[in-house]
Enzyme design. Structure first.
Site, PDB file in Angstrom:
ATOM      1  NE  ARG A 179      -3.919   0.638   1.863  1.00  0.00           N
ATOM      2  CZ  ARG A 179      -5.150   0.739   2.384  1.00  0.00           C
ATOM      3  NH1 ARG A 179      -5.356   1.469   3.456  1.00  0.00           N
ATOM      4  NH2 ARG A 179      -6.158   0.104   1.843  1.00  0.00           N
TER       5      ARG A 179
ATOM      6  CB  CYS B  10     -13.958   1.237  -0.068  1.00  0.00           C
ATOM      7  SG  CYS B  10     -13.345   2.926   0.079  1.00  0.00           S
TER       8      CYS B  10
ATOM      9  CG  HIS C  50      -8.481   0.121  -2.829  1.00  0.00           C
ATOM     10  ND1 HIS C  50      -7.688  -0.946  -2.448  1.00  0.00           N
ATOM     11  CD2 HIS C  50      -9.198   0.471  -1.718  1.00  0.00           C
ATOM     12  CE1 HIS C  50      -7.918  -1.227  -1.181  1.00  0.00           C
ATOM     13  NE2 HIS C  50      -8.822  -0.397  -0.715  1.00  0.00           N
TER      14      HIS C  50
ATOM     15  CG  ASP D 185     -13.539   6.442  -1.335  1.00  0.00           C
ATOM     16  OD1 ASP D 185     -13.517   6.363  -0.091  1.00  0.00           O
ATOM     17  OD2 ASP D 185     -12.518   6.309  -2.045  1.00  0.00           O
TER      18      ASP D 185
ATOM     19  CD  GLN E 178     -13.214  -1.991  -0.533  1.00  0.00           C
ATOM     20  OE1 GLN E 178     -12.374  -1.826   0.331  1.00  0.00           O
ATOM     21  NE2 GLN E 178     -14.383  -2.573  -0.287  1.00  0.00           N
TER      22      GLN E 178
ATOM     23  NE  ARG F 189     -10.339  -5.237   0.853  1.00  0.00           N
ATOM     24  CZ  ARG F 189      -9.596  -4.191   1.220  1.00  0.00           C
ATOM     25  NH1 ARG F 189     -10.180  -3.115   1.724  1.00  0.00           N
ATOM     26  NH2 ARG F 189      -8.272  -4.201   1.050  1.00  0.00           N
TER      27      ARG F 189
HETATM   28  N1  NVA Z   1      -9.950   6.680  -1.653  1.00  0.00           N
HETATM   29  C1  NVA Z   1      -9.588   6.313  -0.310  1.00  0.00           C
HETATM   30  C2  NVA Z   1      -9.808   4.838  -0.090  1.00  0.00           C
HETATM   31  C3  NVA Z   1      -9.473   4.368   1.300  1.00  0.00           C
HETATM   32  C4  NVA Z   1      -9.658   2.886   1.463  1.00  0.00           C
HETATM   33  C5  NVA Z   1      -8.132   6.677  -0.052  1.00  0.00           C
HETATM   34  O1  NVA Z   1      -7.305   6.464  -0.933  1.00  0.00           O
HETATM   35  O2  NVA Z   1      -7.841   7.191   1.031  1.00  0.00           O
HETATM   36  N1   CP Z   2     -11.272  -0.026   2.444  1.00  0.00           N
HETATM   37  C1   CP Z   2      -9.995  -0.081   2.885  1.00  0.00           C
HETATM   38  O1   CP Z   2      -9.061  -0.351   2.143  1.00  0.00           O
HETATM   39  O2   CP Z   2      -9.868   0.126   4.225  1.00  0.00           O
HETATM   40  P1   CP Z   2      -8.503   0.330   5.039  1.00  0.00           P
HETATM   41  O3   CP Z   2      -7.924   1.651   4.606  1.00  0.00           O
HETATM   42  O4   CP Z   2      -8.932   0.319   6.473  1.00  0.00           O
HETATM   43  O5   CP Z   2      -7.554  -0.792   4.717  1.00  0.00           O
END
Ligand code: NVA
Ligand code: CP
Length: 301
Positions: free
Chosen positions: A103, A258, A130, A218, A133, A286
């Site tokens: 990540r 998500c 992502h 989101d 997800q 997930r």
């Molecule tokens: N769009 C959000 C998703 C978090 C799971 C982010 O990148 O922070």
């Molecule tokens: N939806 C998601 O990826 O959640 P986290 O940021 O908690 O991993």
């Protein structure tokens, strides 16, 4: 050659459908408390440059259920945070562990990592995509409604990493995707173009939501955009998913997010906690979807 999962396009539509169906089987096994531990002695390394609850817990628990092990590696505590190149890290970890999840911020980082990795690499979220997800979202749809081919899905909000993965999913699984976003917050034009006529952009939430079978949103400011929060609250004020917007959709439409969610910002509490919301099953999936992905990638080697 190891198979990687950096975007949904790394698997064929048939492979994606197989992973979704396998996720349902693995979920059923887990709910029956049946032991299925094919990966004893296998280790997943998880490299995190950003925060996480669901991604970390689901990958770590999935490996434990498989009889294997997961290592949580924050860039704050590894040499990556002190400037060791990802190319070097990839070659070292290839000799120690069996599979890697990353990540991070720039999507190019996971591409550079994968180009130097002899073992499968999974994108656990970048600024651009992502895909994990989407596996869970598509499993959730499949369990509630069956095939998503031909359905109308509406994305409301930012043209962000999740939105880009929805565009890829529309292309791979054959659904229509309406995107409702403010001007200036559209998804990447090349990613939109790659999906052809399956994706349509609206700068009005009501028009985008009309006749939808699934509404998804989101946060307005993603990780790394915290300083834009106030600006974005203004720009997105007409793009909240609330009961009024849900009425534009079909009466049996589902709602997904998500998570984490900001109640009464991008989604009203009423919708998030309401009967059309499947966000808790979506989050729980997930675990199962990623177990199916890990199994697919480890067995594909
Ligand atoms: N769009 C959000 C998703 C978090 C799971 C982010 O990148 O922070
Ligand atoms: N939806 C998601 O990826 O959640 P986290 O940021 O908690 O991993």
């Amino acid at each position: 050659m190891a198979r990687h999962f950096l975007t949904l396009l790394d698997l064929s539509p048939t492979e994606l459908q197989a992973v979704i169906e396998r996720a349902c089987e693995l979920k059923a096994l887990q709910l029956k408390d049946e032991l299925y531990a094919p990966f004893t002695n296998k280790t997943l390394a998880m490299l995190f440059d950003k925060s996480s609850t669901r991604t970390r817990v689901s990958f770590e628990t999935g490996m434990a259920q498989f009889g294997g092990h997961a290592l949580f590696l924050s860039s704050k505590d590894t040499q990556l945070g002190r400037g060791e190149p990802v190319e070097d890290t990839a070659r070292v970890l290839s000799r120690m562990v069996d599979i890697v999840m990353i990540r991070t911020f720039e999507h190019a980082t996971v591409e550079r990592y994968a180009a130097n990795s002899d073992i499968p690499v999974i994108n656990g979220l970048t600024d651009l995509y992502h895909p994990c997800q989407l596996l869970a979202d598509m499993q959730t749809w499949y369990q509630y409604r069956g095939s998503i081919a031909g359905a109308t899905v509406t994305w409301i909000g930012d043209g962000n990493n999740m939105c880009h993965s929805y565009i890829n999913a529309a292309k791979q699984l054959g659904f229509k995707l309406n995107i409702g976003c403010p001007e200036g917050y559209s998804p990447d034009s090349a990613i939109v173009a790659s999906a052809g006529t399956q994706v349509e952009i609206f700068h009005n939430a009501e028009d985008a939501a009309r006749n939808a079978d699934l509404i998804v949103t989101d946060v307005w400011a993603s990780m790394g955009q915290e300083e834009e929060q106030k600006l974005r609250e203004k720009a997105f004020s007409k793009f909240q998913v609330n009961s009024r917007l849900m009425q534009q959709a079909n009466s049996d439409a589902l709602f997904m997010h998500c998570l984490p969610a900001h109640r009464d910002e991008e989604v009203s509490t009423e919708v998030l906690e309401g009967p059309q919301s499947v966000v808790w099953d979506e989050a729980g999936n997930r675990l199962h979807a990623q177990k199916a992905l890990i199994e697919f990638l480890l067995l594909a080697q």
